[in-house]
Design a protein around this motif. Sequence first.
Motif, PDB file in Angstrom:
ATOM      1  N   VAL A 194       0.850  -1.199   0.000  1.00 22.23           N
ATOM      2  CA  VAL A 194       0.000   0.000   0.000  1.00 22.23           C
ATOM      3  C   VAL A 194       0.880   1.242   0.000  1.00 22.23           C
ATOM      4  O   VAL A 194       0.645   2.203  -0.747  1.00 22.23           O
ATOM      5  CB  VAL A 194      -0.923   0.008   1.242  1.00 22.23           C
ATOM      6  CG1 VAL A 194      -1.736   1.299   1.296  1.00 22.23           C
ATOM      7  CG2 VAL A 194      -1.826  -1.209   1.255  1.00 22.23           C
ATOM      8  N   LEU A 195       1.896   1.205   0.818  1.00 21.00           N
ATOM      9  CA  LEU A 195       2.783   2.362   0.933  1.00 21.00           C
ATOM     10  C   LEU A 195       3.578   2.586  -0.360  1.00 21.00           C
ATOM     11  O   LEU A 195       3.768   3.732  -0.791  1.00 21.00           O
ATOM     12  CB  LEU A 195       3.725   2.147   2.120  1.00 21.00           C
ATOM     13  CG  LEU A 195       4.504   3.352   2.602  1.00 21.00           C
ATOM     14  CD1 LEU A 195       3.588   4.521   2.953  1.00 21.00           C
ATOM     15  CD2 LEU A 195       5.352   2.977   3.806  1.00 21.00           C
ATOM     16  N   ILE A 196       4.000   1.506  -0.984  1.00 17.26           N
ATOM     17  CA  ILE A 196       4.726   1.630  -2.260  1.00 17.26           C
ATOM     18  C   ILE A 196       3.819   2.289  -3.308  1.00 17.26           C
ATOM     19  O   ILE A 196       4.242   3.200  -4.034  1.00 17.26           O
ATOM     20  CB  ILE A 196       5.219   0.242  -2.734  1.00 17.26           C
ATOM     21  CG1 ILE A 196       6.357  -0.250  -1.828  1.00 17.26           C
ATOM     22  CG2 ILE A 196       5.689   0.305  -4.189  1.00 17.26           C
ATOM     23  CD1 ILE A 196       6.777  -1.691  -2.079  1.00 17.26           C
ATOM     24  N   ALA A 197       2.572   1.852  -3.368  1.00 24.46           N
ATOM     25  CA  ALA A 197       1.633   2.456  -4.331  1.00 24.46           C
ATOM     26  C   ALA A 197       1.404   3.937  -4.011  1.00 24.46           C
ATOM     27  O   ALA A 197       1.294   4.773  -4.922  1.00 24.46           O
ATOM     28  CB  ALA A 197       0.307   1.705  -4.308  1.00 24.46           C
ATOM     29  N   ALA A 198       1.358   4.263  -2.735  1.00 26.89           N
ATOM     30  CA  ALA A 198       1.159   5.671  -2.349  1.00 26.89           C
ATOM     31  C   ALA A 198       2.345   6.524  -2.775  1.00 26.89           C
ATOM     32  O   ALA A 198       2.183   7.670  -3.230  1.00 26.89           O
ATOM     33  CB  ALA A 198       0.936   5.778  -0.844  1.00 26.89           C
ATOM     34  N   VAL A 199       3.557   5.973  -2.652  1.00 19.18           N
ATOM     35  CA  VAL A 199       4.753   6.727  -3.065  1.00 19.18           C
ATOM     36  C   VAL A 199       4.760   6.914  -4.583  1.00 19.18           C
ATOM     37  O   VAL A 199       5.101   7.982  -5.099  1.00 19.18           O
ATOM     38  CB  VAL A 199       6.044   6.028  -2.575  1.00 19.18           C
ATOM     39  CG1 VAL A 199       7.278   6.710  -3.140  1.00 19.18           C
ATOM     40  CG2 VAL A 199       6.090   6.017  -1.048  1.00 19.18           C
ATOM     41  N   GLU A 200       4.340   5.883  -5.303  1.00 21.49           N
ATOM     42  CA  GLU A 200       4.208   6.043  -6.764  1.00 21.49           C
ATOM     43  C   GLU A 200       3.213   7.154  -7.093  1.00 21.49           C
ATOM     44  O   GLU A 200       3.441   7.965  -7.995  1.00 21.49           O
ATOM     45  CB  GLU A 200       3.726   4.733  -7.393  1.00 21.49           C
ATOM     46  CG  GLU A 200       4.796   3.668  -7.484  1.00 21.49           C
ATOM     47  CD  GLU A 200       4.266   2.363  -8.074  1.00 21.49           C
ATOM     48  OE1 GLU A 200       5.095   1.557  -8.498  1.00 21.49           O
ATOM     49  OE2 GLU A 200       3.034   2.148  -8.082  1.00 21.49           O
TER      50      GLU A 200
ATOM     51  N   VAL B 228      -4.724   2.853  -4.217  1.00 19.42           N
ATOM     52  CA  VAL B 228      -4.481   3.972  -3.311  1.00 19.42           C
ATOM     53  C   VAL B 228      -4.737   5.249  -4.096  1.00 19.42           C
ATOM     54  O   VAL B 228      -4.277   5.381  -5.231  1.00 19.42           O
ATOM     55  CB  VAL B 228      -3.014   3.958  -2.828  1.00 19.42           C
ATOM     56  CG1 VAL B 228      -2.637   5.292  -2.214  1.00 19.42           C
ATOM     57  CG2 VAL B 228      -2.790   2.849  -1.834  1.00 19.42           C
ATOM     58  N   THR B 229      -5.489   6.162  -3.503  1.00 22.08           N
ATOM     59  CA  THR B 229      -5.670   7.493  -4.082  1.00 22.08           C
ATOM     60  C   THR B 229      -5.054   8.502  -3.123  1.00 22.08           C
ATOM     61  O   THR B 229      -5.283   8.428  -1.906  1.00 22.08           O
ATOM     62  CB  THR B 229      -7.167   7.807  -4.284  1.00 22.08           C
ATOM     63  OG1 THR B 229      -7.707   6.865  -5.222  1.00 22.08           O
ATOM     64  CG2 THR B 229      -7.372   9.221  -4.816  1.00 22.08           C
TER      65      THR B 229
ATOM     66  N   THR C  21      -4.481   8.104  -8.522  1.00 22.14           N
ATOM     67  CA  THR C  21      -4.814   6.752  -8.068  1.00 22.14           C
ATOM     68  C   THR C  21      -3.842   5.749  -8.691  1.00 22.14           C
ATOM     69  O   THR C  21      -3.565   5.818  -9.890  1.00 22.14           O
ATOM     70  CB  THR C  21      -6.262   6.390  -8.471  1.00 22.14           C
ATOM     71  OG1 THR C  21      -7.154   7.342  -7.885  1.00 22.14           O
ATOM     72  CG2 THR C  21      -6.636   4.995  -7.998  1.00 22.14           C
ATOM     73  N   ARG C  22      -3.323   4.872  -7.867  1.00 23.06           N
ATOM     74  CA  ARG C  22      -2.422   3.838  -8.359  1.00 23.06           C
ATOM     75  C   ARG C  22      -2.842   2.479  -7.799  1.00 23.06           C
ATOM     76  O   ARG C  22      -3.328   2.391  -6.670  1.00 23.06           O
ATOM     77  CB  ARG C  22      -0.971   4.125  -7.931  1.00 23.06           C
ATOM     78  CG  ARG C  22      -0.339   5.301  -8.659  1.00 23.06           C
ATOM     79  CD  ARG C  22      -0.021   4.968 -10.115  1.00 23.06           C
ATOM     80  NE  ARG C  22       0.600   6.071 -10.831  1.00 23.06           N
ATOM     81  CZ  ARG C  22      -0.045   7.016 -11.503  1.00 23.06           C
ATOM     82  NH1 ARG C  22      -1.371   6.984 -11.568  1.00 23.06           N
ATOM     83  NH2 ARG C  22       0.598   7.978 -12.135  1.00 23.06           N
ATOM     84  N   ALA C  23      -2.629   1.439  -8.616  1.00 24.98           N
ATOM     85  CA  ALA C  23      -2.948   0.084  -8.182  1.00 24.98           C
ATOM     86  C   ALA C  23      -1.944  -0.394  -7.143  1.00 24.98           C
ATOM     87  O   ALA C  23      -0.757  -0.048  -7.195  1.00 24.98           O
ATOM     88  CB  ALA C  23      -2.936  -0.852  -9.383  1.00 24.98           C
ATOM     89  N   ILE C  24      -2.434  -1.185  -6.213  1.00 22.08           N
ATOM     90  CA  ILE C  24      -1.569  -1.827  -5.221  1.00 22.08           C
ATOM     91  C   ILE C  24      -1.161  -3.184  -5.779  1.00 22.08           C
ATOM     92  O   ILE C  24      -2.020  -3.951  -6.236  1.00 22.08           O
ATOM     93  CB  ILE C  24      -2.323  -2.002  -3.879  1.00 22.08           C
ATOM     94  CG1 ILE C  24      -2.760  -0.636  -3.332  1.00 22.08           C
ATOM     95  CG2 ILE C  24      -1.474  -2.755  -2.868  1.00 22.08           C
ATOM     96  CD1 ILE C  24      -3.753  -0.729  -2.173  1.00 22.08           C
TER      97      ILE C  24
END
Lengths: 70, 358
Positions: free
Chosen positions: B98-104, B215-216, B354-357
Amino acid sequence: MAKRGRAALAVCSTAFTGLGRAQARSLGHPELPIAVIPHPFGIRTREEVRRIAEQCVADIARLAAGSKAA
Amino acid sequence: MSAGAAPQPRNKATERAQLIEAPDDFDELNRLFEERRWSDGLPIVPPTRERVTAMLGRTRRAPDSLVAAVAPAFGEASVERIAINAVMAGCKPDYLPVLIAAVEAIAAPEFNLQAIQATTNPVAVWIIISGPVAQRLKVNAGMNCLGQGSWANATIGRALRLVLQNIGGALPGEMDRATHGQPGKFSFCCAENEAESPWPPLHVEKGFAPDQNTVTVVGASGTVNMNTHAKDAGDVLRVIADTMAHGPSNDYWIGGEPWIIISPEHAHILGRDGLAKTDVRQRLWELSRMAAARMAVKDYERTQRARHDELGEIGPATLLPISPRPDLIGLVVAGGPGTHSVYVPSFGDTRSVTRAID
């Protein structure tokens, strides 16, 4: 831009000079000249801002010329 | 004790984090983190090699793979460096994807992280988790979802803040120039309450499959509570729109992307009265138009310049829309029982991402 022979400098008010220096370092340009002008700006009238600009413009031009020479 | 050092800006992503000798004593260790400004002001969980390795076990990505360069220092956020900050924040290993997607997501150009990190505005990064993963990780979407008490909400939001500070270099008073900041800068994370929503989930609305997880991220300047016992959609939307319209607003002078967190009870009213999300957005966009004269003179002048291309000549009587288009009003259902919805004004010069997890 300085490497292309063009003047490159930043103008920061006193409250943002630290940010400007840190940003320049982060982007690999620690030598970037920064002209420092008094803070704040948001609460000053247009006439006050103009007076500050007139007081600073010669120094900024000198700094720009030095940047180009470097 | 060996602790993974907090990441330093400008390191190559291919370089692994340094190991440093750190005190075994918890208080002494935290003094070290305080002195080096590697914390958000709260005690941290020591990022030992063992804990970081366990965290990394929950992703298929290599520890040295680059996720993003994080403004304004453009420190390189490798998977390992993100994992170190996740450990420090108290994240469980399952939270790492989740955190990786948030950083992206925060690194996408339209999010405008450079400005968000260095501005005087109090803007914080609000994380919305959507999809089945929210329930699996027990991310709170219900009562008190923006408050305390949920391990996932608290630590995922905190970990992203540590990434923004330790990798992105936004230290308060230095690169982070916030006049006041806001409590959301410690942690600002919730899930969408899909079970109580009359509409398709946020991630489906954004084009993802129902079984995907996303994650948005939103550049959120704060939260304004709206308590109303309104009984029909028209009344609910009217008072929400009245709350959105205020003079000293970044959204109005730039044309932003404000968000509304609709409570399940208000969402029920809107759904019952037959409104789709597009209808709600259209109505809010129209009802929240604000006369330019409500702004301070200087703000009115800069709005004239900033929105000229979009709106043409702007006079005192011009009704300014809060965003350039109705679809830029963000809507998500979250929260528990009660007659409260939340207005989330945006930083203005930002768009949610928004990015996919994985």
